[in-house]
Each structure stands twice: as C-alpha cells, then as structure tokens.
Design a protein around this motif. Structure first.
Motif, short mmCIF file in Angstrom:
data_model
loop_
_atom_site.label_atom_id
_atom_site.label_comp_id
_atom_site.label_asym_id
_atom_site.label_seq_id
_atom_site.Cartn_x
_atom_site.Cartn_y
_atom_site.Cartn_z
N UNK A 72 0.82 -1.21 0.00
CA UNK A 72 0.00 0.00 0.00
C UNK A 72 0.86 1.26 0.00
N UNK A 73 0.26 2.34 -0.45
CA UNK A 73 0.97 3.62 -0.51
C UNK A 73 1.31 4.14 0.89
N UNK A 74 0.59 3.68 1.91
CA UNK A 74 0.89 4.12 3.29
C UNK A 74 2.31 3.66 3.65
N UNK A 75 2.54 2.37 3.51
CA UNK A 75 3.85 1.80 3.84
C UNK A 75 4.93 2.39 2.93
N UNK B 57 5.56 2.25 10.04
CA UNK B 57 4.30 2.98 10.24
C UNK B 57 3.71 2.59 11.60
N UNK C 278 -1.89 5.67 11.03
CA UNK C 278 -2.17 6.46 9.83
C UNK C 278 -3.65 6.81 9.78
N UNK D 160 -7.47 -0.64 0.68
CA UNK D 160 -6.15 -0.07 0.95
C UNK D 160 -5.92 0.08 2.45
N UNK E 296 -5.22 -3.36 3.92
CA UNK E 296 -3.87 -3.81 3.53
C UNK E 296 -2.81 -3.06 4.34
N UNK E 297 -2.95 -1.74 4.44
CA UNK E 297 -1.96 -0.93 5.15
C UNK E 297 -1.93 -1.31 6.63
N UNK F 224 -0.17 -4.52 6.96
CA UNK F 224 1.28 -4.33 6.76
C UNK F 224 1.92 -3.81 8.05
N UNK F 225 1.22 -2.91 8.73
CA UNK F 225 1.71 -2.38 10.01
C UNK F 225 1.81 -3.48 11.04
#
Lengths: 261, 413
Positions: free
Chosen positions: A82-85, A120, A123, B402, B405-406, B409-410
C-alpha cells in the motif's frame, strides 16, 4: 551500498503514474506521467520510458514493487504494497529523522506516523470526499483560470485570504465563483482555497497526533502555497522532499530492495 | 443446454463450514412464518427494539418482531440501498439510521427479503440502544395506529444511582400493566420467572459459544457470531434457543478437539467494534483471511450476554431491567474501555478494527477516543473503517481495501 542491485517502484495514482529506479540503494531516476484509463499499461509505459531514459535494460531489474490505487493491476510486479507503507519508507529513506508524513495526492490525502526505523505506527486517510486533495485544487484552478503552478506565488501576494467554508468540492467551486463575481481578488481566493485544504488536512493530522519533523509528499507538496498554509495551520515546519511526487515510488523501490537483500 | 458439470467441493472449505447453520436457518424461517401468520393463529405481534426486554412478551405468548433484525436481513441480502432510497423519496434524511430508513420503506412498500414485517398489534421501544428508536417507533405507531410503550433507560456514566434503579424497575411494572391491557389477560409471574430462567440460560450458552474463540486457533470468527446472533436477539426466553446454542457449543468444542480453525493459518487475532457491515461480511471475512487474520471477537454480539453477571434468576424482572440499562452501548467510554481491555486480553487480540458506522451514532461516537486509549494503554494497532451497516453507498471498497492492507502491513512489520 554500491552493490549494483537495481530495483523499481511503480506508483499508480488516480491522476499520475510514477516510477523510480534505485541502483545500489541510490535513486538514479524517476518519471511521472498521466495514468489514464489503463493502469497496467500506464505502469508499463512509465517504466519503459524511464528505463529508456536511463539506458537500462529491463532484464537488469532485480525486483519490482507496485503501490497506489492501481497496485494490484501491475501483474509484472513482485509484490504490491500500500501507498501508506511506501510513503513511510520513501520519507524515511530521504530523511531518516522524519516522524510524520503528510501525503496529499490526486484523490486522497493521508497522514502517517513513523517510528525511528521508518515503520508505520499509525495512519489516517480521507476517503469520503475530494476536498483537501489535488483534484480539489485542479477544479479550483480551472474556475479561476490560473495555472496550478501559479497558486504558490498568488498565495504569497494575498493580503486577506477569502473564507471558503463549504467542505464539498462542487459547492466550494460555486462559492469560488460567487467570490469572483463579487470582485474578490484572485490572490485572496487562491489563499482561501489553500487554507481550506490546509484546514481539512490539519484536522486529520491532529487526530493521529503530529510528531515533528514533518515531511510533505505527493503532488500537492509541489504547491508551495498549500505547504505554506499547512505550515501556518499546524504551527510546525514542514520539509518538502525534492522527490515529493515520486516519494511513494521511491518507497516501493526501497521495499523491492528489501525483498532481495 | 447441457447441465453445467457439478463443481467439485473443496474438502478444506467443507471441513470449515459450521454444520449447525442449516438448523439455525430453519429456526429463523419458522419464526418468521409464525410471525407472518400470527393473525390466522390468533396471536398478537409486538415490534420491539433489539435491546428491549422481550421476556415479558414471550411469557404473555406475544410474538416479538425485531425491525432491527429485519434491517440486518435487508443489509445482508443487499436490498439496503434500494429501500434507503425509497425512504429518502418519502422525505427521510439520508443521515437517518439505515435500519430505520430501510424498515420504514419496507413497511410502506412491502419490500425486502420477506416482503415486509407482519403488522404490529403494539410496539415496545427501549432507548438503551439509541435515541433514534423513539422517533422511529413513533412513526410506526402513527403509521399502524397502534399503542406504543416506551421504556426509558438512563445513560450510565460511571455510577448508577438508586433513583435510576427505581426509575427503570418501576417502568418494568408499568410495562407489564401495558401488556395486560394489550393482551386482555393477567400476567402470570411464575411463567415470567420460567421464561427468565430460559433467557439467562440462553445468554450463558451464547457467551460460552463466543468464548470458544479464545482458543488458538479460533474455531469460529466474529463473522459467524454475527450470523448466530439472531436467536439470542429475537427468541431468548424460548427453549429452542437453549437447545440450539447447546448444539452449537458442542460443535465448537468438537472443532477445537479436531483442530479445525475458521481461518486456515490463523496468525493474527483481531477484535471488531460496532455493528457488522451486513452487505460486506463475506468480502471482509475473505479479505482478513487472505492476511491470515481472524476477527476472533467483537463488542457487538456480546452485548446480549455481557450483562449476565447483573441478572439474578430468582429476581429476574427487576435485575433484568437494571441489566438492560447497562448494556455496552448505553455506557460511557470510561466503561467501554474497561470492556475493550477485558476482551483484548481474553481473546489475546493483536489489533482492533473499529467500524465507524454512519448509521449508529451512539456506537460510533467516542471511537476515536477509544482508539487513542487502546493504542496508548494496550499498545495494539487500531484501524477505523468508515462505512454503514446497511447503506452500501457509504462503503468505498477500494479505499477500505487499501486501509486494511496498510493496517495488516503495520501489524506484520
């Protein structure tokens, strides 16, 4: 880090597609072009063009990570993140001191808190409304017949920013049109627009908790007026990376490097 | 045209399916048939809010009908947008609760998955779940021209005064008086006590079912709890509920013995807050499972059994009224964080997923504060998903995709 490992990051945003190439851990090139209708093709095209610019053969690429809204369309990528990471990784790469990233792109804005390793920790994203995004600024620039690049200098010349109260892009446009018809100066309207964008983003940033040093990324970071308005609103210094628009792609290329190292 | 070849069933998936489900569907179908044909069998129908005291209705042989359960069915069958739009055409605001909108439109058009709810003989509204139900039930009372009983449960900040206790207990007796008038017969308090015992037994079993997810890997997920919840909401106090949950509990214990997990390769255990997103449960469950994450528990389905320690079977009516006042959604965030902390520990959750539900203001208000408290005190990541339980127009899939997913990922990094 001169290991000659070439990795690529591809960031497919709502308006533009970005690619960045890393060689041995250094940025050797990046490119931005419009996404258009076909995300996969846009990813392919932006990468091909960039490789041609750099004179690099495609078979020398070790790993590719895709990101952005079109990340899952890039089937030639090794991984989608993702664009966050990616924005977190990109900002950390450019300046490891950064603890807070404000990314304002074409269709959404997000704020990301990072720890000392660039990980992160929290967010937030706006995803219900286009106000406070690049698209919002584009619509306003059109209504004002101003080039987006001029927004920054106009902001600096404003003496009394107009108040844009509507939180909806479409209604804010009508508000701007009514300000134009009242004879309000272009400078003050532009400043008002920047401040309204800054208000929305700062509310989201405060919700997560602003932790300086702060970096701004995404296409809107190129707009010095928006950055200045946000600086004032958040009462903190904001660093703008020279790679602001391709920060997500750079982060993706960094993560691609981690895949193979 | 030749028949399509029968799809080979994936034995892995088959193994994970909960067998009790078909029995549950049968019970719910029979319940709705009985409710829809109440007129023919000479029974009374009462509409009641989901957190309302249903036991006196059961004891008086009244068939309880839950517009909110119906709302959930509308959401799950993806008929929410159509009905919400109809309600908006009628003049109801888009900001109004989607259960209320969908239900009001269903009443006016006989639309929805079961062609509308059976008409009520009277209405019972308890405001322990929200303030919207007051106006919603007033609208229904006018529309059907039937009497409405309102049970007012004061909001519980930290303490619960004697005056507040007396206030709700007195209303329970007024409620019984109201039922005696509506049903034209005297209340049988022995029967009330019996129903109370069954209700308590159902709550105990329901809590025991939810507790199985504390096992690693969890034999069921919150998505399963969302489905199996219907009985504790609609029919608690009836023997069929006790039997069903006992069977479900046995099946769950069997799964634990056989090592059957709901999410294969369960690595991450998450807690869910707020109502389900009814039209997206499958999508969300698959989405989380693709990250080896299981939503092991939630604050919503335990609302019907969380107050169990407050109920004394031997003084059911009075202790029940206090318990109903103290349900999860009618308490301050100081008390909510206690509950969240307890659940995060009990289920050993790695993260918290909060559904900021546009429809349910009392549930969603305070979530950002709770999120901060959880992150600071319990140090687990928290995700907020902005959506709505029934109105699909409030759900933007690619953005939520998204975010999840983010978040994962965290959690993984």
């Amino acid at each position: 880090m001169n290991d000659q490992i070439i990795t690529v990051g591809i960031d497919i945003g709502s308006i533009t597609a970005k690619a960045a190439v890393l060689n041995g851990g250094s940025i050797i090139g990046s490119r931005v072009q419009f996404t258009g209708y076909n995300a996969k093709k846009a990813g392919r095209d932006v990468l091909d063009a960039l490789l041609a610019d750099l004179g690099i053969e495609a078979d020398r690429i070790t790993a590719i990570v895709s990101t952005g809204y079109g990340r899952n369309n890039i089937d030639f990528a090794d991984k989608a993140v993702t664009e966050i990471t990616c924005h977190g990784a990109g900002a950390h790469f450019v300046n490891p001191e950064i603890r807070f990233v404000i990314d304002v792109g074409g269709q959404d804005s997000k704020v990301i808190r990072l720890d000392e390793n660039g990980k992160v920790t929290d967010f937030a994203m706006n995803d219900k409304c286009a106000a406070g995004t690049g698209r919002f600024l584009e619509v306003m620039a059109r209504a004002l017949e101003v080039d987006l690049d001029e927004f920054g200098s106009l902001y600096a010349r404003s003496d009394h920013p107009a108040r844009i109260s509507s939180i909806c892009t479409v209604f804010a446009e009508s508000e701007v049109i009514s300000l134009i018809s009242k004879g309000e100066s272009r400078e003050n309207i532009v400043a008002g627009i920047q401040e309204s964008v800054a208000s929305r983003i700062s509310a989201m940033a405060r919700r997560v908790g602003v932790a300086p040093p702060v970096m701004m990324t995404g296409g809107v970071a190129k707009n010095i007026g928006a950055v200045e308005a946000l600086r004032k609103k958040l009462e903190t210094d904001i660093e703008v990376s020279e790679y602001a628009q391709v920060n997500g792609a750079i982060g993706a290329a960094i993560l691609a490097r981690r895949l193979v190292m | 045209m030749a028949d399509a070849p029968e799809k080979a069933r994936d034995p892995e998936k088959e193994k994970r399916k909960i067998k009790s489900v078909s029995k549950m569907k049968e019970i719910m179908t029979n319940y709705y048939i009985e409710a829809k044909t109440a007129r023919d069998s000479g029974k009374k129908v009462a509409w009641i809010t989901s957190g309302g005291p249903v036991e006196p209705l059961i004891a008086m042989d009244v068939i309880p009908v839950y517009p909110e359960n119906h709302g959930a069915m509308i959401g799950a069958s993806k008929m929410g947008v159509d009905l919400c739009e109809k309600a908006e055409e009628m003049g109801y605001s888009r900001d109004l609760c989607s259960y209320a909108r969908a239900d009001i439109a269903s009443a006016a058009t006989n639309g929805g998955p079961i062609g509308g709810l059976p008409e009520p003989d009277f209405l019972v509204c308890c405001n322990n779940i929200c303030g919207t139900v007051l106006k919603w039930y007033e609208v229904a009372a006018r529309y059907y021209n039937v009497p409405l009983f309102i049970l007012d449960t004061p909001f519980v900040h930290r303490e619960f005064s004697d005056a507040a206790r007396d206030y709700v207990i007195r209303q329970i007796y007024e409620y019984i008086d109201f039922l005696e008038v509506q049903c034209g017969k005297k209340a049988d308090f022995d029967r009330m006590q019996e129903v109370g015992k069954l209700s308590v037994e159902s709550m105990r079993l329901w809590q025991a079912v939810l507790d199985v997810a504390a096992h690693k890997p969890a034999p069921m997920s919150a998505f399963d709890a969302f489905f199996h919840l219907a009985l504790i909401v609609t029919l608690r106090g009836k023997p069929v509920v006790v039997d069903y949950y006992q069977g479900l509990l046995d099946e769950m214990n069997e799964r634990i013995r056989d090592g059957i997990a709901m999410v294969p390769n369960e690595k991450y255990r998450l807690l869910w807050d707020n109502l389900p997103i009814w039209y997206k449960t499958k999508w969300l469950s698959e989405k989380f499972a693709s990250h080896d994450a299981c939503l092991v528990a939630d604050t919503y389905t335990s609302a019907w059994s969380g107050v169990l320690p407050l109920i004394d079977e031997n003084n059911f009516l009075e202790t029940m009224s206090v318990a109903y006042t103290k349900i999860y959604i009618n308490i301050s965030i100081d008390l909510m964080i206690d509950k969240l902390r307890e659940m995060i520990r009990k289920y050993d959750a790695d993260g918290l997923v909060m559904h900021s539900n546009r429809s349910c203001k009392p549930y969603s208000l305070g979530q950002y504060d709770l999120q901060k408290m959880v992150m600071k005190e319990l140090k687990i990541p928290t995700l907020i998903i902005e959506a709505d339980m029934v109105d699909e127009r409030q759900f933007s899939e690619s953005q939520i995709d998204t975010r999840i997913d983010a978040f994962m990922e965290t959690l993984k990094s």
